[in-house]
Enzyme design. Structure first.
Site, PDB file in Angstrom:
ATOM      1  N   ASP A 107       7.817 -13.153   4.983  1.00  0.00           N
ATOM      2  CA  ASP A 107       6.888 -12.130   5.480  1.00  0.00           C
ATOM      3  C   ASP A 107       7.323 -10.738   5.038  1.00  0.00           C
ATOM      4  OD1 ASP A 107       4.896 -10.790   6.768  1.00  0.00           O
ATOM      5  OD2 ASP A 107       5.589 -11.216   8.803  1.00  0.00           O
ATOM      6  N   ASP A 289       0.987  -7.899   1.268  1.00  0.00           N
ATOM      7  CA  ASP A 289       1.491  -8.643   2.427  1.00  0.00           C
ATOM      8  C   ASP A 289       1.467 -10.142   2.161  1.00  0.00           C
ATOM      9  OD1 ASP A 289       2.344  -9.251   5.035  1.00  0.00           O
ATOM     10  OD2 ASP A 289       0.275  -9.389   5.741  1.00  0.00           O
TER      11      ASP A 289
END
Length: 417
Positions: A107, A289
């Site tokens: 992440d 992201d």
């Protein structure tokens, strides 16, 4: 007062992690980057809600900079509606000595590293309690737990000492994995710990560099499109880049100065469509992201894209659906990032057709991976270049110089979807 403390702590964190120290000259630094293979996974329990998951994450990312500094409370998060991540990349990470292996989500939109969502945290001789609680909300889920320091093994030769790591007491939205390893900026950790709400703790990449385990304070990420539910086809390179994973020059741009995108791995970009150069999204700020699956655009830009492509919203998947004739006429999107324009081919804009049924779609349909961010442009975070975008390019987060790099790969113009 609390907001002022958080701002001061963030500035101190940036200074502490970004400026050279007298002791740095004494660090014996590993001269070679270290590579960690990562696996792409389609979670069939969450895939049918792929758009809702991404939009929920986008909303959480937008408000996270303003939501720091409150005491972790199980009651405040346990009632939140959550579902599992739909598509993600996972890495096998060892914690403790002897190491217990955990499967952790990659992440770049968060910085906390924690375990215990699936396999419970196992203490060892290297485990030390910090006396803090930790709470992070991701949009697609949350974690609340205890904060420890421990030895973390990312790869052979990359063993980090005294890494801050959370142990989940309660978590939701992470079925099939054990937690998250965060690679975003360290200062967004501020406010996730209690009582140390102003404490800035180094990420795994920060510690790997500080401890001399990697030659540079950066991470290179290689993804690849796939037609399988799960396959090891990605790679993290700590301390450098893997030249074999990209075909063109690396082009770097600074982290955007626009808030809230600058809290994350944020950039400025312009998006146009087709040979006519029709503007879909004027120059604005957003983020890259790995925790978001789709390519999300501000609602007004998405409406422009839908009008240009002729896509019709499909109720079963939440994605735009094209006819075969419309797909044949679909043109490229062009992303101007800094001085470089990257072409996002028609095939890159569609969901892998071999995986249509996994998200509730029809086998012979064509679905677009460009979707609605859920808010209008002008809010400081007007797009998210998610995994379906990043899979077509090599991606570098240069933490030391606060910049992001992109390069073309063999998959940039592939027709695998």
């Amino acid at each position: 007062m609390l907001a002022g403390l958080r701002l001061a702590s963030a500035l101190l964190c940036v200074l502490a992690l970004g400026l050279p120290r007298a002791s740095d000259a004494l660090v014996v630094r590993n001269s070679s980057p270290v590579t960690l293979p990562i696996a792409r996974r389609l979670n069939v329990t969450g895939a049918a809600n792929i758009v809702q998951l991404d939009q929920a994450r986008a909303k959480a990312l937008k408000v996270r900079p303003q939501a720091k500094g409150t005491k972790p409370s199980l009651a405040s998060v346990i009632s939140a509606p959550v579902t599992n991540e739909a598509v993600d990349y996972v890495a096998t990470v060892g914690v403790g000595n002897p190491a217990t292996e955990y499967s952790l989500l990659i992440d770049t939109g968060s910085s906390n590293t924690w375990v215990g969502a699936g396999k419970a945290f196992v203490t060892s001789s290297t485990t030390r309690s910090t006396g803090n609680l930790v709470q992070v909300t991701y949009g697609s889920g949350f974690v609340i737990g205890e904060q420890f320091t421990d030895q973390v093994t990312l790869a052979p030769g990359l063993v980090i000492e005294n890494q801050s790591i959370g142990s989940a007491i309660e978590s939701q939205g992470f079925d099939g994995v054990d937690g998250i390893i965060g690679f975003c900026r360290a200062d967004i950790i501020i406010g996730t710990l209690f009582p140390a709400i102003t404490e800035c703790i180094p990420t795994v990449t920060d510690n790997a560099f500080t401890q001399g385990l990697i030659p540079a304070h950066e991470i290179g990420i290689a993804f690849a499109p796939t037609q399988s539910l799960e396959v090891t086809n990605g790679e993290l390179t700590f301390g450098g880049v893997d030249q074999s994973k990209f075909t063109g020059p690396l082009n770097f741009v600074p982290i955007t100065s626009t808030s809230p995108a600058n809290t994350f791995v944020g950039i400025d970009q312009t998006i146009t469509y087709g040979s006519a150069g029709t503007v879909v999204l004027p120059t604005t700020s957003g983020i890259t992201d790995t925790g978001t699956t789709l390519l999300l655009l501000a609602s007004d830009a998405f409406a422009t894209y839908q009008n240009l492509t002729g896509g019709v919203m499909d109720n079963d998947t939440g994605l735009l659906r094209l006819t075969q004739d419309q797909f044949a006429n679909l043109e490229s999107l062009f992303f101007q990032i800094g001085a470089t324009t990257f072409e996002f081919m028609p095939n890159a804009q569609i969901w892998p057709r071999a995986l249509n049924t996994a998200i509730g779609g029809q086998t012979d349909s064509v679905y677009l991976i460009v979707n609605d961010l859920g808010s209008l442009s002008g809010e400081g975070l007007d797009f998210i270049d998610g995994m379906t975008f990043l899979e077509r390019f090599y991606y570098v987060f240069d933490i030391a110089n606060s910049r992001v790099g992109f390069a073309t790969t063999e998959f940039t113009d592939a027709t695998t979807n």
